[in-house]
Design an enzyme around this catalytic site. Structure first.
Site, short mmCIF file in Angstrom:
data_model
loop_
_atom_site.label_atom_id
_atom_site.label_comp_id
_atom_site.label_asym_id
_atom_site.label_seq_id
_atom_site.Cartn_x
_atom_site.Cartn_y
_atom_site.Cartn_z
N MET A 120 -37.05 -28.07 0.16
CA MET A 120 -36.79 -28.62 1.62
C MET A 120 -38.07 -28.42 2.24
O MET A 120 -38.08 -28.56 3.61
CB MET A 120 -35.83 -28.29 2.07
CG MET A 120 -34.43 -28.67 1.26
SD MET A 120 -32.87 -28.59 2.34
CE MET A 120 -32.79 -26.89 2.60
N GLY A 169 -34.89 -21.89 -8.19
CA GLY A 169 -35.23 -20.31 -7.92
C GLY A 169 -33.96 -19.59 -8.10
O GLY A 169 -33.00 -19.95 -7.43
N HIS A 213 -41.83 -20.99 -3.60
CA HIS A 213 -41.73 -22.60 -3.96
C HIS A 213 -42.96 -22.73 -4.98
O HIS A 213 -42.75 -23.50 -6.00
CB HIS A 213 -41.98 -23.20 -2.75
CG HIS A 213 -40.93 -23.43 -1.95
ND1 HIS A 213 -40.98 -23.00 -0.51
CD2 HIS A 213 -39.70 -24.02 -1.88
CE1 HIS A 213 -40.09 -23.24 -0.03
NE2 HIS A 213 -39.07 -23.86 -0.62
P1 AMP Z 1 -35.55 -24.89 -0.78
O1 AMP Z 1 -36.69 -25.35 0.04
O2 AMP Z 1 -34.97 -23.61 0.18
O3 AMP Z 1 -34.46 -25.79 -0.78
O4 AMP Z 1 -36.07 -24.28 -2.11
C1 AMP Z 1 -36.42 -24.81 -3.12
C2 AMP Z 1 -36.35 -24.24 -4.36
O5 AMP Z 1 -37.21 -23.16 -4.37
C3 AMP Z 1 -35.16 -23.73 -4.76
O6 AMP Z 1 -34.84 -24.14 -6.18
C4 AMP Z 1 -34.93 -22.35 -4.26
O7 AMP Z 1 -34.13 -21.72 -5.05
C5 AMP Z 1 -36.49 -21.91 -4.85
N1 AMP Z 1 -36.82 -21.01 -3.93
C6 AMP Z 1 -36.64 -20.62 -2.40
N2 AMP Z 1 -36.97 -19.46 -2.13
C7 AMP Z 1 -37.43 -18.85 -3.31
C8 AMP Z 1 -38.26 -17.36 -3.82
N3 AMP Z 1 -38.32 -16.67 -2.97
N4 AMP Z 1 -38.52 -17.14 -5.23
C9 AMP Z 1 -38.26 -18.27 -5.68
N5 AMP Z 1 -37.88 -19.40 -5.62
C10 AMP Z 1 -37.46 -19.67 -4.25
#
Ligand code: AMP
Length: 280
Positions: free
Chosen positions: A30, A148, A37
């Site tokens: 997002m 993640g 990410h």
């Molecule tokens: P989001 O933009 O929050 O929807 O996250 C996109 C992807 O990045 C999802 O699969 C999350 O689980 C992963 N993600 C977010 N924060 C982290 C982190 N600190 N370490 C590893 N992966 C992450």
């Protein structure tokens, strides 16, 4: 890096590359990209010929309108980061490309998973997650999907979604460990919204989870949960849950012989933070 905004164009590109025998890795996000990410992008780049990242703030997975409205947007910086990381493709669609008027939403059978922990506190959230993930997968048809561990329950829900999508060619799910700041705070786009004072307190979540892990064999599970909750509350968190659960089912843990994960969701002000730690 190629930037696509139109689903049909990205679909055509992916089909051509797939037919040429290239392996596609996909990282849905997002935006407001951070090193967490980028670790998914890096994993994809080492395992695939083409890495595609999407940035789309999916309205249907927000149960809280304010959270959606205030979700951080740092698009120029995101593009720079993706280029520096060597990402091949960015998909940055407007909402009507993901949900065209002809789009028909459906109900996903997620079982108990939908009603516990995040599912309980964010009604409808996982239906929205499945909706957007299935739609993005149907546009891209990647070989590997990267998520993640930070969103532990989401990984389990998407695993279930992939099982439900039996008619599509198989997509491998790869879960990447949580990337943390030096003080232990799990990286998250929502961290950008923390005040300086809140940012100082936020690592208490990780220290609390680590405390549970350290004391796993010296205290009862109930006692560990209670103390963890008290510790968070003492540090001004408003706690949705802090639970020790079975890492395969997310059901409440019965004993330390099970595979266990400690999961937490708590507010600092109006910012909701989640984290988890595998215990054994
Ligand atoms: P989001 O933009 O929050 O929807 O996250 C996109 C992807 O990045 C999802 O699969 C999350 O689980 C992963 N993600 C977010 N924060 C982290 C982190 N600190 N370490 C590893 N992966 C992450």
């Amino acid at each position: 890096m190629i930037i696509f905004k139109l689903s049909d164009q990205l679909s055509a590109y992916c089909e051509k590359e797939r037919k040429a025998g290239l392996k596609i890795g996909f990282v849905p996000t997002m935006g407001a990209l951070h090193q967490g990410h980028l670790s998914l992008i890096e994993a994809s780049m080492t395992q695939n010929d083409i890495t595609i990242c999407s940035i789309f703030i999916n309205p249907t997975q927000f149960n809280n309108k304010e959270d959606f409205k205030n979700y951080p947007v740092t698009l120029e910086q995101d593009i720079e980061r993706l280029i520096s990381a060597g990402c091949d493709v960015l998909f940055q669609p407007p909402v009507e490309e993901v949900y065209p008027t002809a789009f028909v939403s459906k109900e996903y059978n997620l079982g108990q998973m939908e009603h516990i922990l995040e599912g309980f506190y964010r009604p409808g959230h996982f239906q929205g997650v499945c909706q957007v993930v299935e739609r993005l997968l149907s546009i891209i048809h990647p070989h590997v999907l990267y998520l993640g561990q930070k969103d532990f329950q989401q990984c389990m829900v998407v695993k279930r979604l992939l099982e439900l999508m039996q008619d599509t060619p198989s997509i491998r799910l790869e879960v990447i460990p949580t990337v943390r700041e030096a003080d232990g705070l799990a990286m998250s786009s929502r961290n950008l919204r923390l005040t300086e004072a809140q940012r100082q307190i936020a690592p208490v979540i990780y220290h609390t989870l680590s405390g549970i892990k350290q004391n796993l064999h010296t205290k009862s599970l109930v006692q560990l949960e209670e103390e963890a909750k008290e510790n968070l509350q003492k540090n001004t968190f408003v706690v949705d849950y802090v639970s020790i659960v079975n890492a395969n089912t997310l059901a409440p843990a019965q004993s330390t012989t099970e595979p266990l994960v400690a999961v937490v969701a708590a507010f600092l002000g109006d910012i909701r933070l989640i984290d988890n730690l595998i215990l054994n």
